[in-house]
Design a protein around this motif. Structure first.
Motif, PDB file in Angstrom:
ATOM      1  N   ALA A  56       0.834  -1.204   0.000  1.00 17.68           N
ATOM      2  CA  ALA A  56       0.000   0.000   0.000  1.00 17.68           C
ATOM      3  C   ALA A  56       0.872   1.258   0.000  1.00 17.68           C
ATOM      4  O   ALA A  56       0.583   2.222  -0.708  1.00 17.68           O
ATOM      5  N   ALA A  57       1.960   1.245   0.774  1.00 14.15           N
ATOM      6  CA  ALA A  57       2.863   2.406   0.822  1.00 14.15           C
ATOM      7  C   ALA A  57       3.519   2.645  -0.532  1.00 14.15           C
ATOM      8  O   ALA A  57       3.637   3.798  -0.983  1.00 14.15           O
ATOM      9  N   PHE A  58       3.931   1.571  -1.193  1.00 16.82           N
ATOM     10  CA  PHE A  58       4.567   1.697  -2.514  1.00 16.82           C
ATOM     11  C   PHE A  58       3.581   2.298  -3.515  1.00 16.82           C
ATOM     12  O   PHE A  58       3.911   3.238  -4.242  1.00 16.82           O
ATOM     13  N   LEU A  59       2.356   1.766  -3.544  1.00 17.79           N
ATOM     14  CA  LEU A  59       1.340   2.270  -4.480  1.00 17.79           C
ATOM     15  C   LEU A  59       0.932   3.700  -4.127  1.00 17.79           C
ATOM     16  O   LEU A  59       0.717   4.526  -5.015  1.00 17.79           O
ATOM     17  N   PHE A  60       0.847   4.012  -2.839  1.00 15.13           N
ATOM     18  CA  PHE A  60       0.518   5.376  -2.420  1.00 15.13           C
ATOM     19  C   PHE A  60       1.603   6.346  -2.873  1.00 15.13           C
ATOM     20  O   PHE A  60       1.313   7.468  -3.290  1.00 15.13           O
ATOM     21  N   GLY A  61       2.845   5.906  -2.822  1.00 11.78           N
ATOM     22  CA  GLY A  61       3.949   6.747  -3.285  1.00 11.78           C
ATOM     23  C   GLY A  61       3.834   7.074  -4.768  1.00 11.78           C
ATOM     24  O   GLY A  61       4.169   8.177  -5.198  1.00 11.78           O
ATOM     25  N   LEU A  62       3.341   6.122  -5.555  1.00 16.31           N
ATOM     26  CA  LEU A  62       3.140   6.381  -6.982  1.00 16.31           C
ATOM     27  C   LEU A  62       2.087   7.457  -7.205  1.00 16.31           C
ATOM     28  O   LEU A  62       2.195   8.269  -8.127  1.00 16.31           O
ATOM     29  N   LEU A  63       1.070   7.460  -6.374  1.00 18.19           N
ATOM     30  CA  LEU A  63       0.015   8.466  -6.500  1.00 18.19           C
ATOM     31  C   LEU A  63       0.446   9.813  -5.915  1.00 18.19           C
ATOM     32  O   LEU A  63       0.028  10.863  -6.390  1.00 18.19           O
ATOM     33  N   LEU A  64       1.281   9.778  -4.907  1.00 17.53           N
ATOM     34  CA  LEU A  64       1.725  10.987  -4.230  1.00 17.53           C
ATOM     35  C   LEU A  64       2.797  11.752  -5.020  1.00 17.53           C
ATOM     36  O   LEU A  64       2.864  12.980  -4.955  1.00 17.53           O
ATOM     37  N   ALA A  65       3.600  11.040  -5.793  1.00 15.32           N
ATOM     38  CA  ALA A  65       4.745  11.652  -6.487  1.00 15.32           C
ATOM     39  C   ALA A  65       4.369  12.831  -7.381  1.00 15.32           C
ATOM     40  O   ALA A  65       5.037  13.872  -7.321  1.00 15.32           O
ATOM     41  N   PRO A  66       3.324  12.746  -8.219  1.00 10.23           N
ATOM     42  CA  PRO A  66       2.995  13.917  -9.043  1.00 10.23           C
ATOM     43  C   PRO A  66       2.597  15.135  -8.208  1.00 10.23           C
ATOM     44  O   PRO A  66       2.905  16.271  -8.575  1.00 10.23           O
TER      45      PRO A  66
END
Length: 144
Positions: A56-66
């Motif tokens: 979940a943290a990895f996927l959240f990071g993908l959404l948070l990066a932009p």
């Protein structure tokens, strides 16, 4: 074919590719798992999956990066030449292909090829060839 040299950004593309490789490598080294996005998302939706927190943290990071990037630089404009139906159809076809291909571009193209997986090589060649063929048909045969 012509290149829009004003929009050509090899250094940011190289940095982005290096960061993707670094993130996938660290995820594999620290968790012993492949950082294939469709696999992570699919297993995150299963109740009996282990390691849900780091997935979940990895996927959240993908959404948070932009969002983080937008605080420091202007994001490029996003423009789709198809309507809602085209986007929905494309998403469904990608999802179906991901399930039948046992993985997505990040799983096969980034992680699988770096592990010298023959299955990932075949999958990557298939989705790249399909992408090339789709662009050719849409742009040159259908005039889109």
């Amino acid at each position: 074919m012509s290149i829009d040299w004003a929009s050509f950004t090899p250094w940011s593309a190289l940095a982005g590719g290096a960061l993707i490789g670094l993130a996938a490598s660290l995820f594999a080294l620290l968790n012993g798992r492949v950082a294939g996005i469709s696999g992570l998302l699919g297993s995150l939706l299963q109740r009996q999956s282990e390691g849900r927190g780091e997935k979940a943290a990895f996927l959240f990071g993908l959404l948070l990066a932009p969002g983080l990037l937008a605080m420091f630089a202007a994001l490029p404009p996003v423009h789709f030449d198809v309507g809602s139906f085209g986007l929905i159809l494309a998403g469904l076809l990608v999802g179906i292909g991901t399930r039948y291909g046992s993985g997505c571009t990040s799983g096969h193209g980034v992680c699988g090829l770096s592990r010298l997986s023959p299955r990932s090589l075949v999958a990557t060649l298939c989705f790249m060839a399909t992408g090339f063929a789709t662009v050719f048909v849409l742009r040159h045969l259908l005039g889109g």
